[in-house]
Motif scaffolding. Sequence first.
Motif, PDB file in Angstrom:
ATOM      1  N   TYR A 169       0.816  -1.210   0.000  1.00 32.17           N
ATOM      2  CA  TYR A 169       0.000   0.000   0.000  1.00 32.17           C
ATOM      3  C   TYR A 169       0.853   1.264   0.000  1.00 32.17           C
ATOM      4  O   TYR A 169       0.397   2.318  -0.448  1.00 32.17           O
ATOM      5  CB  TYR A 169      -0.988  -0.034   1.164  1.00 32.17           C
ATOM      6  N   LYS A 170       2.107   1.138   0.463  1.00 30.30           N
ATOM      7  CA  LYS A 170       3.036   2.261   0.290  1.00 30.30           C
ATOM      8  C   LYS A 170       3.269   2.476  -1.208  1.00 30.30           C
ATOM      9  O   LYS A 170       3.278   3.619  -1.689  1.00 30.30           O
ATOM     10  CB  LYS A 170       4.366   1.989   1.009  1.00 30.30           C
ATOM     11  N   GLN A 171       3.442   1.387  -1.948  1.00 31.91           N
ATOM     12  CA  GLN A 171       3.615   1.489  -3.401  1.00 31.91           C
ATOM     13  C   GLN A 171       2.367   2.081  -4.051  1.00 31.91           C
ATOM     14  O   GLN A 171       2.460   2.978  -4.895  1.00 31.91           O
ATOM     15  CB  GLN A 171       3.909   0.104  -3.990  1.00 31.91           C
ATOM     16  N   LEU A 172       1.207   1.597  -3.648  1.00 32.28           N
ATOM     17  CA  LEU A 172      -0.056   2.069  -4.220  1.00 32.28           C
ATOM     18  C   LEU A 172      -0.228   3.572  -4.004  1.00 32.28           C
ATOM     19  O   LEU A 172      -0.511   4.325  -4.947  1.00 32.28           O
ATOM     20  CB  LEU A 172      -1.223   1.297  -3.606  1.00 32.28           C
ATOM     21  N   ILE A 173      -0.060   4.007  -2.766  1.00 34.21           N
ATOM     22  CA  ILE A 173      -0.278   5.423  -2.451  1.00 34.21           C
ATOM     23  C   ILE A 173       0.754   6.312  -3.118  1.00 34.21           C
ATOM     24  O   ILE A 173       0.433   7.404  -3.626  1.00 34.21           O
ATOM     25  CB  ILE A 173      -0.290   5.635  -0.919  1.00 34.21           C
ATOM     26  N   GLN A 174       2.004   5.875  -3.153  1.00 34.78           N
ATOM     27  CA  GLN A 174       3.048   6.668  -3.817  1.00 34.78           C
ATOM     28  C   GLN A 174       2.705   6.881  -5.288  1.00 34.78           C
ATOM     29  O   GLN A 174       2.880   7.984  -5.822  1.00 34.78           O
ATOM     30  CB  GLN A 174       4.400   5.967  -3.677  1.00 34.78           C
ATOM     31  N   GLU A 175       2.196   5.840  -5.941  1.00 36.13           N
ATOM     32  CA  GLU A 175       1.817   5.968  -7.351  1.00 36.13           C
ATOM     33  C   GLU A 175       0.600   6.871  -7.523  1.00 36.13           C
ATOM     34  O   GLU A 175       0.546   7.674  -8.469  1.00 36.13           O
ATOM     35  CB  GLU A 175       1.532   4.589  -7.933  1.00 36.13           C
ATOM     36  N   CYS A 176      -0.372   6.744  -6.611  1.00 39.89           N
ATOM     37  CA  CYS A 176      -1.569   7.593  -6.711  1.00 39.89           C
ATOM     38  C   CYS A 176      -1.207   9.067  -6.540  1.00 39.89           C
ATOM     39  O   CYS A 176      -1.768   9.936  -7.213  1.00 39.89           O
ATOM     40  CB  CYS A 176      -2.592   7.175  -5.655  1.00 39.89           C
ATOM     41  N   ILE A 177      -0.269   9.346  -5.649  1.00 35.79           N
ATOM     42  CA  ILE A 177       0.169  10.729  -5.439  1.00 35.79           C
ATOM     43  C   ILE A 177       0.931  11.241  -6.661  1.00 35.79           C
ATOM     44  O   ILE A 177       0.663  12.332  -7.170  1.00 35.79           O
ATOM     45  CB  ILE A 177       1.040  10.834  -4.174  1.00 35.79           C
ATOM     46  N   ALA A 178       1.857  10.420  -7.151  1.00 40.31           N
ATOM     47  CA  ALA A 178       2.683  10.836  -8.287  1.00 40.31           C
ATOM     48  C   ALA A 178       1.848  11.045  -9.543  1.00 40.31           C
ATOM     49  O   ALA A 178       2.104  11.982 -10.316  1.00 40.31           O
ATOM     50  CB  ALA A 178       3.775   9.798  -8.532  1.00 40.31           C
ATOM     51  N   GLU A 179       0.863  10.195  -9.755  1.00 42.46           N
ATOM     52  CA  GLU A 179       0.059  10.255 -10.972  1.00 42.46           C
ATOM     53  C   GLU A 179      -1.269  10.986 -10.777  1.00 42.46           C
ATOM     54  O   GLU A 179      -2.079  11.077 -11.710  1.00 42.46           O
ATOM     55  CB  GLU A 179      -0.208   8.829 -11.469  1.00 42.46           C
ATOM     56  N   GLU A 180      -1.500  11.479  -9.555  1.00 43.72           N
ATOM     57  CA  GLU A 180      -2.725  12.206  -9.213  1.00 43.72           C
ATOM     58  C   GLU A 180      -3.974  11.408  -9.605  1.00 43.72           C
ATOM     59  O   GLU A 180      -4.904  11.934 -10.222  1.00 43.72           O
ATOM     60  CB  GLU A 180      -2.742  13.592  -9.877  1.00 43.72           C
ATOM     61  N   LYS A 181      -3.979  10.152  -9.228  1.00 41.22           N
ATOM     62  CA  LYS A 181      -5.111   9.289  -9.557  1.00 41.22           C
ATOM     63  C   LYS A 181      -5.750   8.760  -8.274  1.00 41.22           C
ATOM     64  O   LYS A 181      -5.095   8.635  -7.232  1.00 41.22           O
ATOM     65  CB  LYS A 181      -4.663   8.128 -10.443  1.00 41.22           C
ATOM     66  N   PRO A 182      -7.019   8.433  -8.332  1.00 42.81           N
ATOM     67  CA  PRO A 182      -7.700   7.901  -7.151  1.00 42.81           C
ATOM     68  C   PRO A 182      -7.447   6.398  -7.016  1.00 42.81           C
ATOM     69  O   PRO A 182      -6.848   5.766  -7.896  1.00 42.81           O
ATOM     70  CB  PRO A 182      -9.170   8.176  -7.451  1.00 42.81           C
ATOM     71  N   PHE A 183      -7.903   5.839  -5.918  1.00 41.54           N
ATOM     72  CA  PHE A 183      -7.874   4.391  -5.715  1.00 41.54           C
ATOM     73  C   PHE A 183      -9.172   3.990  -5.031  1.00 41.54           C
ATOM     74  O   PHE A 183      -9.939   4.843  -4.569  1.00 41.54           O
ATOM     75  CB  PHE A 183      -6.650   3.963  -4.888  1.00 41.54           C
ATOM     76  N   GLY A 184      -9.426   2.697  -4.986  1.00 39.91           N
ATOM     77  CA  GLY A 184     -10.686   2.231  -4.428  1.00 39.91           C
ATOM     78  C   GLY A 184     -10.520   1.587  -3.061  1.00 39.91           C
ATOM     79  O   GLY A 184      -9.545   0.878  -2.818  1.00 39.91           O
ATOM     80  N   ILE A 185     -11.479   1.841  -2.184  1.00 40.44           N
ATOM     81  CA  ILE A 185     -11.540   1.148  -0.902  1.00 40.44           C
ATOM     82  C   ILE A 185     -12.796   0.272  -0.913  1.00 40.44           C
ATOM     83  O   ILE A 185     -13.893   0.742  -0.604  1.00 40.44           O
ATOM     84  CB  ILE A 185     -11.574   2.119   0.286  1.00 40.44           C
ATOM     85  N   PRO A 186     -12.648  -1.012  -1.300  1.00 43.38           N
ATOM     86  CA  PRO A 186     -13.795  -1.909  -1.207  1.00 43.38           C
ATOM     87  C   PRO A 186     -14.061  -2.241   0.261  1.00 43.38           C
ATOM     88  O   PRO A 186     -13.131  -2.388   1.049  1.00 43.38           O
ATOM     89  CB  PRO A 186     -13.341  -3.162  -1.972  1.00 43.38           C
ATOM     90  N   VAL A 187     -15.318  -2.368   0.613  1.00 44.25           N
ATOM     91  CA  VAL A 187     -15.670  -2.824   1.954  1.00 44.25           C
ATOM     92  C   VAL A 187     -15.264  -4.292   2.057  1.00 44.25           C
ATOM     93  O   VAL A 187     -15.546  -5.087   1.159  1.00 44.25           O
ATOM     94  CB  VAL A 187     -17.184  -2.668   2.210  1.00 44.25           C
ATOM     95  N   ALA A 188     -14.581  -4.645   3.136  1.00 40.84           N
ATOM     96  CA  ALA A 188     -14.102  -6.019   3.295  1.00 40.84           C
ATOM     97  C   ALA A 188     -14.829  -6.713   4.439  1.00 40.84           C
ATOM     98  O   ALA A 188     -15.213  -6.079   5.426  1.00 40.84           O
ATOM     99  CB  ALA A 188     -12.602  -6.024   3.559  1.00 40.84           C
TER     100      ALA A 188
END
Length: 213
Positions: A29-48
Amino acid sequence: MTNFISIFPLQIVLYPGEALNLHIFEPRYKQLIQECIAEEKPFGIPVARGTQPLEKGTLVRVTEVVKTYPDGQMDIRTKGEKVFEILTVVKEIPDKLYCGAVVSYPENVLEHAESRVGELIFKEVERLYALMQVEEKLPRKSDKLTSYDIGHLVGLSYEQEYELLGIYDETQRLEFLRRHLKEIAPVVSNLELLKERVKRNGHFRDLKWDGLF
């Protein structure tokens, strides 16, 4: 409309417009968030539920990086944007540690023609919080208060919060909350009675007995 998004399943229900603070520490998730910040893109939080993502979740965007730690951990602020439904989970993505999903975005009516219903519901929530003496937990009142603003404030179970997430019309969401408040009304009334008894305890009272003994 469908598209592919990175996902970060969590055992929470997040609503559109809701803010969520997260501490990011897992490598994937560090990788995921770093990419979302760098690329200014959203991500999804599915209910688990347990370790499995459910069908519905909320698309979110990072609004602020509060702190970055030397080992790459982060404290971030996010905000929910819109509800999605998972069509397919993609468990393996080349060169990525995290998973993704192909999702669709259901049409969602966010406004209610009759604001009085929302106003009445919020008054019930105010009464409930006053009885519990936690008024400071209420959000600031506004003319645009929606079901999403009070969805976490009325004592819904996890399953009920998820059910609310899957209702795509504001009128129906408010009706769902109204029915719930009606169901818990006896509990609120009993709480009021208990507080009144506590207030009377220790006071001198004028009592009258009309019996024969």
